[in-house]
Design a protein around this motif. Structure first.
Motif, PDB file in Angstrom:
ATOM      1  N   LYS A   3       0.840  -1.189   0.000  1.00  0.00           N
ATOM      2  CA  LYS A   3       0.000   0.000   0.000  1.00  0.00           C
ATOM      3  C   LYS A   3       0.877   1.242   0.000  1.00  0.00           C
ATOM      4  O   LYS A   3       1.804   1.351   0.788  1.00  0.00           O
ATOM      5  CB  LYS A   3      -0.902  -0.001   1.226  1.00  0.00           C
ATOM      6  N   THR A   4       0.581   2.167  -0.905  1.00  0.00           N
ATOM      7  CA  THR A   4       1.327   3.427  -0.947  1.00  0.00           C
ATOM      8  C   THR A   4       0.684   4.430   0.004  1.00  0.00           C
ATOM      9  O   THR A   4      -0.508   4.716  -0.093  1.00  0.00           O
ATOM     10  CB  THR A   4       1.343   4.017  -2.370  1.00  0.00           C
ATOM     11  N   VAL A   5       1.481   4.932   0.927  1.00  0.00           N
ATOM     12  CA  VAL A   5       1.012   5.944   1.867  1.00  0.00           C
ATOM     13  C   VAL A   5       1.956   7.137   1.793  1.00  0.00           C
ATOM     14  O   VAL A   5       3.175   6.975   1.858  1.00  0.00           O
ATOM     15  CB  VAL A   5       0.976   5.404   3.320  1.00  0.00           C
ATOM     16  N   TYR A   6       1.393   8.329   1.641  1.00  0.00           N
ATOM     17  CA  TYR A   6       2.194   9.554   1.612  1.00  0.00           C
ATOM     18  C   TYR A   6       2.073  10.234   2.967  1.00  0.00           C
ATOM     19  O   TYR A   6       0.979  10.486   3.466  1.00  0.00           O
ATOM     20  CB  TYR A   6       1.715  10.479   0.490  1.00  0.00           C
ATOM     21  N   ASN A   7       3.238  10.525   3.566  1.00  0.00           N
ATOM     22  CA  ASN A   7       3.315  11.043   4.925  1.00  0.00           C
ATOM     23  C   ASN A   7       3.506  12.558   4.891  1.00  0.00           C
ATOM     24  O   ASN A   7       4.591  13.052   4.590  1.00  0.00           O
ATOM     25  CB  ASN A   7       4.485  10.360   5.644  1.00  0.00           C
ATOM     26  N   ALA A  32       4.839  12.594  -6.732  1.00  0.00           N
ATOM     27  CA  ALA A  32       3.652  11.731  -6.781  1.00  0.00           C
ATOM     28  C   ALA A  32       2.756  11.971  -5.575  1.00  0.00           C
ATOM     29  O   ALA A  32       1.518  11.870  -5.681  1.00  0.00           O
ATOM     30  CB  ALA A  32       4.083  10.262  -6.832  1.00  0.00           C
ATOM     31  N   GLY A  33       3.341  12.299  -4.427  1.00  0.00           N
ATOM     32  CA  GLY A  33       2.541  12.603  -3.250  1.00  0.00           C
ATOM     33  C   GLY A  33       1.755  13.885  -3.418  1.00  0.00           C
ATOM     34  O   GLY A  33       0.588  13.983  -3.000  1.00  0.00           O
ATOM     35  N   ILE A  34       2.376  14.884  -4.032  1.00  0.00           N
ATOM     36  CA  ILE A  34       1.679  16.146  -4.308  1.00  0.00           C
ATOM     37  C   ILE A  34       0.537  15.913  -5.289  1.00  0.00           C
ATOM     38  O   ILE A  34      -0.582  16.411  -5.099  1.00  0.00           O
ATOM     39  CB  ILE A  34       2.656  17.196  -4.878  1.00  0.00           C
ATOM     40  N   ASP A  35       0.810  15.160  -6.325  1.00  0.00           N
ATOM     41  CA  ASP A  35      -0.222  14.871  -7.332  1.00  0.00           C
ATOM     42  C   ASP A  35      -1.402  14.134  -6.711  1.00  0.00           C
ATOM     43  O   ASP A  35      -2.562  14.427  -7.025  1.00  0.00           O
ATOM     44  CB  ASP A  35       0.376  14.043  -8.476  1.00  0.00           C
ATOM     45  N   ALA A  36      -1.109  13.202  -5.813  1.00  0.00           N
ATOM     46  CA  ALA A  36      -2.178  12.453  -5.153  1.00  0.00           C
ATOM     47  C   ALA A  36      -3.013  13.371  -4.273  1.00  0.00           C
ATOM     48  O   ALA A  36      -4.250  13.284  -4.260  1.00  0.00           O
ATOM     49  CB  ALA A  36      -1.590  11.319  -4.331  1.00  0.00           C
TER      50      ALA A  36
END
Length: 365
Positions: free
Chosen positions: A4-8, A348-352
């Motif tokens: 699972k991808t999680v952005y912190n 990718a975290g910003i885009d998400a």
């Protein structure tokens, strides 16, 4: 099972580069073939000596730090520096100049007062609820003061210095805990820089201090040995057992930063990330930035829904977490929402986050 991808987006301890985490995992129980982990190694042993020396060399290279400065790895976080700096650098009969741009500058000022220092309040951001910094070129500094103190980036309110004040011959001290090595800085403008590692450099547990040589000689004899900068300078940060694993992680993070192209490349990416996120806020008609645009931080993006719709903000935090984005709740002192987008936050975290914000606004607007 798919990972699972999680952005912190936590403000600190904060996200670390995945490549660094994987490297630490690989070496954790068997550091480079020695048969045991570096976390178990003596701080006096050759393997750790190589680590701390490499970490210092990396930092010097990344920040362009000359031989005119000492580089120290201390403990106690930036909060201990709020007291340690005045303990070492106060001058009898002289005041300390403070620029109060938020919680952390204010706390540093409070510690100086406890120690008996007089205060020259050069800038009082509390009058504007810390929503701006303004034109620092108009600030007036008394050259008879002991030194001047600033906090370069405000994690709670989302403001940052886009230019530093000119203090003349007055030594300038900067708390750079939340934007250290996020942009190119001329270290020679500062007498002392300190920063907790847990935002841009590594995990919590180690504090970086960059100090102009000779400054530590100000320290009075009444300061306890452990709290003197000169003690740690003489012992090369090994007076007592340092936070060995945290320093190891700083070494890995700074290795990674050099591989990315150093601070100039990281600054360019940070500017792009921040611009994209602020554009999503400003163009939404649903979200609202909380501070003056000219003073916006590129590390901590603070925003509200409307004029502060707390129910929708709670919903945003809950649903964003379910969508794999953690740490978006604003600081308890101000509420609202906050995305901390330090060096290790990938695009990718910003885009998400931007995609989630657009969907959330469409659904709840």
């Amino acid at each position: 099972m798919q990972e699972k991808t999680v952005y912190n987006f936590n403000a600190g301890p904060a996200t670390l580069p995945k490549a660094v985490m994987l490297k630490a995992q690989e070496e954790f129980v068997n550091y480079r073939g020695c048969g045991y982990g570096i976390v178990e190694e003596s701080h006096r042993a050759a393997p750790f000596e190589e680590i701390i020396q490499a970490a210092e060399a990396n930092i010097r290279k990344l920040m362009g730090i000359s031989a005119d400065y000492d580089v120290l790895f201390l403990q106690g976080g930036a909060s201990l520096q709020f007291a340690m700096v005045p303990m070492n650098l106060m001058v009898p009969g002289k005041k300390i100049a403070f620029c109060d741009t938020g919680e952390w500058a204010h706390k540093a000022m409070k510690e100086a007062k406890i120690l008996g220092a007089g205060i020259n309040l050069v800038y009082d951001g509390a009058k504007e609820k810390y929503s701006c910094i303004g034109d620092v070129s108009s600030w007036q500094f008394d050259q008879n003061d002991a030194y001047a103190h600033i906090c370069s980036n405000n994690t709670i309110y989302g403001t940052a210095y886009n230019q530093y004040p000119d203090t003349g011959a007055l030594p300038l001290i900067a708390d750079m805990s939340s934007d250290i090595m996020s942009k190119v800085v001329d270290v020679n403008r500062f007498a002392l820089i300190f920063a907790g590692a847990q935002k841009n450099m590594g995990p919590s547990g180690v504090t970086l201090v960059i100090m102009r040589k000779g400054l530590a000689e100000r320290c009075p004899e009444t300061v306890p040995t452990m709290l003197r900068f000169s003690t740690h300078i003489k012992a090369q940060s090994l007076y007592n057992t340092p936070s060995t694993f945290s320093i190891y992680m700083v070494r890995l993070v700074t290795d990674w930063m050099l591989e990315q192209g150093g601070v100039p490349a990281i600054q360019k990416l940070n500017e792009t990330k921040a611009a994209k996120l602020y554009a999503a806020i400003d163009e939404s008609g649903f979200f609202r930035g909380t501070c003056a645009k000219a003073d916006r931080s590129k590390m901590n993006v603070c925003f509200r829904i409307g004029e502060g719709n707390e129910e929708l903000e709670k919903k945003f935090v809950s649903e964003s977490k379910a969508a794999g984005m953690i740490g978006l709740k604003g600081h308890r002192a101000v509420g609202g929402l906050r995305a901390s987008i330090y060096n290790a936050m990938p695009m990718a975290g910003i885009d998400a986050l931007v995609a989630f914000m657009k969907a959330f606004a469409a659904k709840n607007g």
